[in-house]
Design a protein around this motif. Structure first.
Motif, PDB file in Angstrom:
ATOM      1  N   VAL A  24     -10.077   2.538  46.915  1.00 23.87           N
ATOM      2  CA  VAL A  24     -10.185   1.453  45.938  1.00 23.87           C
ATOM      3  C   VAL A  24      -9.570   0.149  46.449  1.00 23.87           C
ATOM      4  O   VAL A  24      -9.816  -0.916  45.887  1.00 23.87           O
ATOM      5  CB  VAL A  24      -9.508   1.845  44.608  1.00 23.87           C
ATOM      6  N   ARG A  25      -8.742   0.217  47.482  1.00 20.40           N
ATOM      7  CA  ARG A  25      -8.123  -0.956  48.109  1.00 20.40           C
ATOM      8  C   ARG A  25      -7.411  -1.841  47.088  1.00 20.40           C
ATOM      9  O   ARG A  25      -7.637  -3.041  47.008  1.00 20.40           O
ATOM     10  CB  ARG A  25      -9.169  -1.758  48.889  1.00 20.40           C
ATOM     11  N   MET A  26      -6.535  -1.226  46.341  1.00 20.89           N
ATOM     12  CA  MET A  26      -5.738  -1.958  45.355  1.00 20.89           C
ATOM     13  C   MET A  26      -4.336  -2.160  45.920  1.00 20.89           C
ATOM     14  O   MET A  26      -3.487  -1.272  45.859  1.00 20.89           O
ATOM     15  CB  MET A  26      -5.683  -1.191  44.035  1.00 20.89           C
ATOM     16  N   GLU A  27      -4.086  -3.339  46.473  1.00 15.77           N
ATOM     17  CA  GLU A  27      -2.837  -3.607  47.159  1.00 15.77           C
ATOM     18  C   GLU A  27      -1.632  -3.622  46.218  1.00 15.77           C
ATOM     19  O   GLU A  27      -0.511  -3.365  46.635  1.00 15.77           O
ATOM     20  CB  GLU A  27      -2.931  -4.933  47.909  1.00 15.77           C
ATOM     21  N   ALA A  28      -1.867  -3.963  44.958  1.00 16.53           N
ATOM     22  CA  ALA A  28      -0.749  -4.065  44.011  1.00 16.53           C
ATOM     23  C   ALA A  28      -0.408  -2.732  43.350  1.00 16.53           C
ATOM     24  O   ALA A  28       0.556  -2.649  42.582  1.00 16.53           O
ATOM     25  CB  ALA A  28      -1.063  -5.100  42.938  1.00 16.53           C
ATOM     26  N   ALA A  29      -1.177  -1.678  43.631  1.00 20.27           N
ATOM     27  CA  ALA A  29      -0.943  -0.390  42.972  1.00 20.27           C
ATOM     28  C   ALA A  29       0.401   0.209  43.389  1.00 20.27           C
ATOM     29  O   ALA A  29       0.778   0.163  44.564  1.00 20.27           O
ATOM     30  CB  ALA A  29      -2.068   0.575  43.304  1.00 20.27           C
ATOM     31  N   ARG A  30       1.107   0.754  42.430  1.00 19.35           N
ATOM     32  CA  ARG A  30       2.377   1.429  42.676  1.00 19.35           C
ATOM     33  C   ARG A  30       2.366   2.779  41.965  1.00 19.35           C
ATOM     34  O   ARG A  30       1.785   2.922  40.888  1.00 19.35           O
ATOM     35  CB  ARG A  30       3.547   0.592  42.158  1.00 19.35           C
ATOM     36  N   THR A  31       3.033   3.761  42.557  1.00 21.37           N
ATOM     37  CA  THR A  31       3.127   5.090  41.960  1.00 21.37           C
ATOM     38  C   THR A  31       4.595   5.401  41.704  1.00 21.37           C
ATOM     39  O   THR A  31       5.427   5.260  42.604  1.00 21.37           O
ATOM     40  CB  THR A  31       2.532   6.154  42.897  1.00 21.37           C
ATOM     41  N   THR A  32       4.917   5.838  40.486  1.00 16.34           N
ATOM     42  CA  THR A  32       6.297   6.165  40.137  1.00 16.34           C
ATOM     43  C   THR A  32       6.394   7.645  39.776  1.00 16.34           C
ATOM     44  O   THR A  32       5.580   8.160  39.012  1.00 16.34           O
ATOM     45  CB  THR A  32       6.775   5.323  38.943  1.00 16.34           C
ATOM     46  N   THR A  33       7.373   8.314  40.357  1.00 22.84           N
ATOM     47  CA  THR A  33       7.642   9.712  40.026  1.00 22.84           C
ATOM     48  C   THR A  33       9.094   9.821  39.568  1.00 22.84           C
ATOM     49  O   THR A  33       9.981   9.148  40.103  1.00 22.84           O
ATOM     50  CB  THR A  33       7.404  10.641  41.235  1.00 22.84           C
ATOM     51  N   LEU A  34       9.336  10.674  38.584  1.00 22.14           N
ATOM     52  CA  LEU A  34      10.658  10.813  37.989  1.00 22.14           C
ATOM     53  C   LEU A  34      11.066  12.278  37.915  1.00 22.14           C
ATOM     54  O   LEU A  34      10.235  13.149  37.633  1.00 22.14           O
ATOM     55  CB  LEU A  34      10.678  10.228  36.573  1.00 22.14           C
ATOM     56  N   HIS A  35      12.340  12.524  38.166  1.00 27.85           N
ATOM     57  CA  HIS A  35      12.926  13.851  37.952  1.00 27.85           C
ATOM     58  C   HIS A  35      14.155  13.658  37.082  1.00 27.85           C
ATOM     59  O   HIS A  35      15.042  12.863  37.412  1.00 27.85           O
ATOM     60  CB  HIS A  35      13.326  14.506  39.274  1.00 27.85           C
ATOM     61  N   SER A  36      14.229  14.382  35.959  1.00 27.68           N
ATOM     62  CA  SER A  36      15.394  14.334  35.078  1.00 27.68           C
ATOM     63  C   SER A  36      15.878  15.752  34.847  1.00 27.68           C
ATOM     64  O   SER A  36      15.196  16.550  34.203  1.00 27.68           O
ATOM     65  CB  SER A  36      15.042  13.676  33.734  1.00 27.68           C
ATOM     66  N   GLY A  37      17.050  16.069  35.363  1.00 24.55           N
ATOM     67  CA  GLY A  37      17.580  17.425  35.238  1.00 24.55           C
ATOM     68  C   GLY A  37      18.870  17.458  34.440  1.00 24.55           C
ATOM     69  O   GLY A  37      19.582  16.455  34.321  1.00 24.55           O
ATOM     70  N   GLY A  38      19.190  18.613  33.896  1.00 18.70           N
ATOM     71  CA  GLY A  38      20.455  18.809  33.197  1.00 18.70           C
ATOM     72  C   GLY A  38      20.642  17.842  32.055  1.00 18.70           C
ATOM     73  O   GLY A  38      19.792  17.687  31.181  1.00 18.70           O
ATOM     74  N   ARG A  39      21.762  17.122  32.043  1.00 20.14           N
ATOM     75  CA  ARG A  39      22.082  16.193  30.969  1.00 20.14           C
ATOM     76  C   ARG A  39      21.094  15.036  30.873  1.00 20.14           C
ATOM     77  O   ARG A  39      20.913  14.460  29.806  1.00 20.14           O
ATOM     78  CB  ARG A  39      23.504  15.666  31.155  1.00 20.14           C
ATOM     79  N   PHE A  40      20.457  14.693  31.991  1.00 17.21           N
ATOM     80  CA  PHE A  40      19.469  13.616  31.953  1.00 17.21           C
ATOM     81  C   PHE A  40      18.241  14.036  31.140  1.00 17.21           C
ATOM     82  O   PHE A  40      17.531  13.187  30.605  1.00 17.21           O
ATOM     83  CB  PHE A  40      19.045  13.228  33.365  1.00 17.21           C
ATOM     84  N   ALA A  41      17.991  15.336  31.074  1.00 17.22           N
ATOM     85  CA  ALA A  41      16.853  15.834  30.300  1.00 17.22           C
ATOM     86  C   ALA A  41      17.191  16.009  28.822  1.00 17.22           C
ATOM     87  O   ALA A  41      16.298  15.990  27.971  1.00 17.22           O
ATOM     88  CB  ALA A  41      16.368  17.165  30.880  1.00 17.22           C
ATOM     89  N   THR A  42      18.481  16.172  28.507  1.00 13.46           N
ATOM     90  CA  THR A  42      18.872  16.465  27.127  1.00 13.46           C
ATOM     91  C   THR A  42      19.560  15.301  26.421  1.00 13.46           C
ATOM     92  O   THR A  42      19.679  15.310  25.194  1.00 13.46           O
ATOM     93  CB  THR A  42      19.813  17.679  27.096  1.00 13.46           C
ATOM     94  N   ASP A  43      20.031  14.326  27.180  1.00 13.29           N
ATOM     95  CA  ASP A  43      20.741  13.185  26.603  1.00 13.29           C
ATOM     96  C   ASP A  43      19.876  11.937  26.751  1.00 13.29           C
ATOM     97  O   ASP A  43      19.838  11.332  27.835  1.00 13.29           O
ATOM     98  CB  ASP A  43      22.084  13.000  27.314  1.00 13.29           C
ATOM     99  N   PRO A  44      19.173  11.514  25.697  1.00 13.33           N
ATOM    100  CA  PRO A  44      18.273  10.357  25.792  1.00 13.33           C
ATOM    101  C   PRO A  44      18.977   9.078  26.230  1.00 13.33           C
ATOM    102  O   PRO A  44      18.408   8.282  26.979  1.00 13.33           O
ATOM    103  CB  PRO A  44      17.714  10.230  24.369  1.00 13.33           C
ATOM    104  N   LEU A  45      20.215   8.856  25.773  1.00 13.19           N
ATOM    105  CA  LEU A  45      20.937   7.641  26.133  1.00 13.19           C
ATOM    106  C   LEU A  45      21.257   7.625  27.624  1.00 13.19           C
ATOM    107  O   LEU A  45      21.067   6.603  28.300  1.00 13.19           O
ATOM    108  CB  LEU A  45      22.224   7.523  25.318  1.00 13.19           C
TER     109      LEU A  45
END
Length: 210
Positions: free
Chosen positions: A175-196
């Motif tokens: 597609v030749r989209m130079e501005a495209a970005r891909t974001t991946t996230l990992h949230s484990g432990g307290r990061f998965a259970t504590d929204p703040l």
């Protein structure tokens, strides 16, 4: 006193093939020969001015890229006064290669964890990122490998990782989209259970990626 804490890999794990990791010794001469053959198939003359030595240079780069510094240990330092502090390390930029098209991808990495009695040496985060980037990869796997390693180092799942990638396989082909970005996230432990806590990390990760 600093402690050297081994990563999550066991001896058995180390003996098994790992996705995205070279399984055999690198034969630089053989790779240079194959690069020379590729140039011929592309209609080039490896002996012409400008290409003399190119196969050797390419082979040397592949050898260096697929042989990153080891990330077998990470140094931790005792800090008994810590209580519910969020530590975020950002601004880490590593290059890897998309295993689907063998084109480069640049990965901006931000990692967060909640220390408990000790902190991880800051320089180790960059070394760990470079270690898992130095192979044929996909961003999703890289994110999980990095997170799993840090989890093994601190001995708890309170780890968050955000990776923002620029993929040349999407920017210069398809597609030749130079501005495209891909974001991946990992949230484990307290990061998965504590929204703040998770929101604090995501805000810092976004700031680091700006």
């Amino acid at each position: 006193m600093p402690n050297s804490i081994a990563g999550p890999e066991t001896a058995l794990d180390a003996a098994l093939p790992v996705p995205g990791q070279p399984a055999a010794a690198f034969d630089t001469g053989r790779v240079a020969s194959l690069i020379s053959q590729l140039l011929v198939e592309l209609g080039e003359d490896p002996a012409r001015e400008g290409l003399v030595g190119t196969p050797d240079r390419v082979a040397a780069w592949w050898s260096a890229f697929l042989s990153p510094d080891g990330a077998a240990t990470a140094t931790c330092f005792a800090e008994s006064q810590l209580a519910d502090q969020l530590v975020i390390v950002g601004g880490m930029s590593v290059w890897s290669l998309c295993e689907h098209h063998m084109l480069p991808m640049n990965l901006q990495v931000t990692a967060g964890y909640v220390p408990e009695g000790e902190v991880v040496g800051l320089s180790k985060f960059g070394r760990i990122a470079a270690h898992f980037a130095g192979r044929l990869q996909v961003q999703e796997r890289f994110t999980e490998q990095f997170a799993e390693y840090i989890t093994g180092v601190i001995g708890r799942k309170d780890v968050a990782v955000a990776v923002r990638g620029v993929h040349l396989c999407m920017s210069m082909r398809g597609v030749r989209m130079e501005a495209a970005r891909t974001t991946t996230l990992h949230s484990g432990g307290r990061f998965a259970t504590d929204p703040l806590l998770n929101q604090q990390f995501l805000a810092a990760a976004q700031w680091n990626a700006a």
